[in-house]
Design a protein around this motif. Structure first.
Motif, PDB file in Angstrom:
ATOM      1  N   LEU A  12       0.768  -1.357  -0.287  1.00  9.62           N
ATOM      2  CA  LEU A  12      -0.285  -0.520   0.002  1.00  9.62           C
ATOM      3  C   LEU A  12       1.160   0.934  -0.297  1.00  9.62           C
ATOM      4  O   LEU A  12       0.353   1.998  -0.178  1.00  9.62           O
ATOM      5  CB  LEU A  12      -0.706  -0.142   1.493  1.00  9.62           C
ATOM      6  N   LEU A  13       2.045   1.311   0.971  1.00 11.94           N
ATOM      7  CA  LEU A  13       3.147   2.465   0.608  1.00 11.94           C
ATOM      8  C   LEU A  13       3.111   2.484  -0.623  1.00 11.94           C
ATOM      9  O   LEU A  13       3.231   3.284  -0.855  1.00 11.94           O
ATOM     10  CB  LEU A  13       4.159   2.418   1.684  1.00 11.94           C
ATOM     11  N   LEU A  14       4.059   1.649  -1.490  1.00 13.16           N
ATOM     12  CA  LEU A  14       4.404   1.461  -2.314  1.00 13.16           C
ATOM     13  C   LEU A  14       3.697   2.382  -3.734  1.00 13.16           C
ATOM     14  O   LEU A  14       3.977   3.267  -4.589  1.00 13.16           O
ATOM     15  CB  LEU A  14       4.736   0.153  -2.740  1.00 13.16           C
ATOM     16  N   LEU A  15       2.526   1.560  -3.460  1.00 16.57           N
ATOM     17  CA  LEU A  15       1.341   2.284  -4.713  1.00 16.57           C
ATOM     18  C   LEU A  15       0.745   3.626  -4.035  1.00 16.57           C
ATOM     19  O   LEU A  15       0.967   4.882  -4.710  1.00 16.57           O
ATOM     20  CB  LEU A  15      -0.256   1.197  -3.414  1.00 16.57           C
ATOM     21  N   THR A  16       1.080   3.859  -2.588  1.00 13.07           N
ATOM     22  CA  THR A  16       0.171   5.675  -2.596  1.00 13.07           C
ATOM     23  C   THR A  16       1.113   6.434  -2.840  1.00 13.07           C
ATOM     24  O   THR A  16       1.260   7.611  -3.614  1.00 13.07           O
ATOM     25  CB  THR A  16       0.655   5.735  -0.723  1.00 13.07           C
ATOM     26  N   THR A  17       3.156   6.147  -3.186  1.00 12.66           N
ATOM     27  CA  THR A  17       3.557   7.204  -3.161  1.00 12.66           C
ATOM     28  C   THR A  17       3.785   7.173  -4.679  1.00 12.66           C
ATOM     29  O   THR A  17       4.501   7.807  -5.999  1.00 12.66           O
ATOM     30  CB  THR A  17       5.119   6.667  -2.963  1.00 12.66           C
ATOM     31  N   SER A  18       3.676   5.993  -5.880  1.00 13.58           N
ATOM     32  CA  SER A  18       3.789   6.176  -6.624  1.00 13.58           C
ATOM     33  C   SER A  18       2.310   6.348  -8.023  1.00 13.58           C
ATOM     34  O   SER A  18       3.060   6.551  -9.345  1.00 13.58           O
ATOM     35  CB  SER A  18       3.788   4.796  -7.142  1.00 13.58           C
ATOM     36  N   VAL A  24       9.005  13.860  -7.124  1.00 11.98           N
ATOM     37  CA  VAL A  24       9.422  13.315  -5.374  1.00 11.98           C
ATOM     38  C   VAL A  24       9.870  13.981  -5.057  1.00 11.98           C
ATOM     39  O   VAL A  24      10.727  15.412  -5.289  1.00 11.98           O
ATOM     40  CB  VAL A  24      10.078  11.536  -5.810  1.00 11.98           C
ATOM     41  N   TYR A  25       9.556  14.538  -3.356  1.00  6.51           N
ATOM     42  CA  TYR A  25      10.565  14.534  -2.609  1.00  6.51           C
ATOM     43  C   TYR A  25      10.743  13.844  -1.274  1.00  6.51           C
ATOM     44  O   TYR A  25       9.759  12.752  -0.855  1.00  6.51           O
ATOM     45  CB  TYR A  25       9.501  15.987  -2.438  1.00  6.51           C
ATOM     46  N   MET A  26      11.356  14.908  -0.529  1.00  8.91           N
ATOM     47  CA  MET A  26      11.542  13.757   0.981  1.00  8.91           C
ATOM     48  C   MET A  26      11.326  14.672   2.156  1.00  8.91           C
ATOM     49  O   MET A  26      11.931  16.058   1.429  1.00  8.91           O
ATOM     50  CB  MET A  26      12.933  13.022   0.694  1.00  8.91           C
ATOM     51  N   LYS A  59      10.082  11.554   5.609  1.00  8.83           N
ATOM     52  CA  LYS A  59       8.754  11.305   5.091  1.00  8.83           C
ATOM     53  C   LYS A  59       9.484  11.022   3.066  1.00  8.83           C
ATOM     54  O   LYS A  59      10.385  12.022   3.449  1.00  8.83           O
ATOM     55  CB  LYS A  59       7.889  12.122   4.992  1.00  8.83           C
ATOM     56  N   ILE A  60       8.653  10.247   3.067  1.00  5.28           N
ATOM     57  CA  ILE A  60       8.922  10.311   1.011  1.00  5.28           C
ATOM     58  C   ILE A  60       7.590  10.532   0.214  1.00  5.28           C
ATOM     59  O   ILE A  60       6.431   9.736   0.844  1.00  5.28           O
ATOM     60  CB  ILE A  60       9.959   9.013   0.735  1.00  5.28           C
ATOM     61  N   GLY A  61       7.567  11.470  -0.452  1.00  8.06           N
ATOM     62  CA  GLY A  61       6.214  11.415  -1.554  1.00  8.06           C
ATOM     63  C   GLY A  61       6.979  12.276  -2.865  1.00  8.06           C
ATOM     64  O   GLY A  61       7.646  12.240  -3.143  1.00  8.06           O
ATOM     65  N   GLY A  62       5.273  11.898  -3.219  1.00 10.14           N
ATOM     66  CA  GLY A  62       5.351  12.553  -4.449  1.00 10.14           C
ATOM     67  C   GLY A  62       3.766  13.745  -4.905  1.00 10.14           C
ATOM     68  O   GLY A  62       3.077  13.492  -4.322  1.00 10.14           O
ATOM     69  N   VAL A  63       4.591  14.229  -6.349  1.00 10.88           N
ATOM     70  CA  VAL A  63       3.331  15.598  -6.446  1.00 10.88           C
ATOM     71  C   VAL A  63       2.722  15.163  -7.069  1.00 10.88           C
ATOM     72  O   VAL A  63       3.251  14.754  -8.421  1.00 10.88           O
ATOM     73  CB  VAL A  63       4.442  16.898  -6.519  1.00 10.88           C
ATOM     74  N   LYS A  64       1.399  15.252  -7.091  1.00  5.97           N
ATOM     75  CA  LYS A  64       0.804  15.055  -8.575  1.00  5.97           C
ATOM     76  C   LYS A  64       0.712  15.515  -9.667  1.00  5.97           C
ATOM     77  O   LYS A  64       0.751  16.330  -9.924  1.00  5.97           O
ATOM     78  CB  LYS A  64      -1.037  15.192  -7.657  1.00  5.97           C
ATOM     79  N   GLY A  65       0.972  14.952 -10.893  1.00  4.62           N
ATOM     80  CA  GLY A  65       1.117  15.629 -11.821  1.00  4.62           C
ATOM     81  C   GLY A  65       2.676  16.359 -12.272  1.00  4.62           C
ATOM     82  O   GLY A  65       2.702  16.755 -12.940  1.00  4.62           O
ATOM     83  N   GLY A  66       3.301  16.381 -10.710  1.00  3.89           N
ATOM     84  CA  GLY A  66       4.818  16.919 -10.882  1.00  3.89           C
ATOM     85  C   GLY A  66       4.364  18.615 -10.503  1.00  3.89           C
ATOM     86  O   GLY A  66       5.478  19.187 -10.460  1.00  3.89           O
ATOM     87  N   ASP A  67       2.903  18.869 -10.225  1.00  2.00           N
ATOM     88  CA  ASP A  67       3.249  20.159 -10.272  1.00  2.00           C
ATOM     89  C   ASP A  67       3.878  20.502  -9.016  1.00  2.00           C
ATOM     90  O   ASP A  67       3.009  20.868  -8.128  1.00  2.00           O
ATOM     91  CB  ASP A  67       1.359  20.824 -10.659  1.00  2.00           C
ATOM     92  N   LYS A  68       4.892  20.994  -8.818  1.00  2.34           N
ATOM     93  CA  LYS A  68       5.557  21.917  -7.161  1.00  2.34           C
ATOM     94  C   LYS A  68       4.588  22.229  -6.669  1.00  2.34           C
ATOM     95  O   LYS A  68       4.807  22.592  -5.452  1.00  2.34           O
ATOM     96  CB  LYS A  68       7.098  21.460  -7.171  1.00  2.34           C
TER      97      LYS A  68
END
Length: 207
Positions: A12-18, A24-26, A59-68
């Protein structure tokens, strides 16, 4: 409540961040005020306990669509220093494995400036004891765990295009797995739940 395995949590963690995350951000999140209130019931008996540990989260995460500047964000947090308020088996005050999965729904339209990005936080919380407990009803030895949800509100402050600081407040609920114990005379089920709140600040580096 169904047992949650480590492999299911990891998936679930891997799916959420992908999902839809092209940037990507940390970061680090630090609790300023964190409180856990546990209520445990055995039959007609009820007991409440409170713990107020200080938590530091990686934490590690991702930005939807890459719009920072405006995009929604997905993130996984591993929390250091979290402690249980659950008294079962002497667990109160003991360290626990603690994870959060969060989705930040950003609100750029209500921001007075492009440097400020408010958000609503929708998340899941999972904690697990390091000791194993035997459930008499099944005979299985298991890690005692709790799972729940959280809601929060916060704001990002854009320092540069790649550096954000944040501040926010969460409120959540967790339900521990039921444990069954028995002796020669009776069998009892222990039910336990947490309610928690957290005021925090954070720092993110966006790649």
């Amino acid at each position: 409540m169904k047992k949650i395995t480590n492999s299911a949590i990891l998936a679930l963690l891997l799916l959420t961040t992908s999902i839809e995350a092209t940037s990507v951000y940390m970061g680090v999140e630090q609790s300023l005020n964190y409180k856990v209130k546990n209520t445990t019931e055995v039959g007609s008996y009820s007991e409440s306990n409170t713990e107020s540990p200080t938590i530091t989260s990686i934490k590690i995460g991702g930005v939807k669509g890459g719009d920072k500047k405006r995009g929604d964000r997905y993130e996984v947090l591993y929390n250091f220093g979290d402690k249980s308020a659950n008294p079962v088996g002497g667990l109160q005050g003991e360290d626990v494995t603690s994870l959060n999965i969060n989705y930040h729904f950003t609100l750029p339209r209500i921001s007075p400036t492009s440097e400020i990005l408010p958000y609503l936080r929708f998340g899941g919380s999972y904690i697990m004891s390091s000791d194993k407990y035997r459930d008499i009803s099944t005979g299985e030895k298991m890690n005692y765990s709790a799972v729940g949800t959280l809601l929060g509100i916060g704001t990002y402050f854009r320092v540069t295009d790649n550096i954000n600081v944040s501040a926010g407040f969460d409120y959540g609920y967790r339900l521990w797995e039921d444990l069954t114990y028995s002796n020669y005379y009776q069998s009892v089920t222990i039910e336990s739940e947490d309610r928690f709140s957290k005021l925090y600040v954070g720092f993110d580096y966006l790649f």
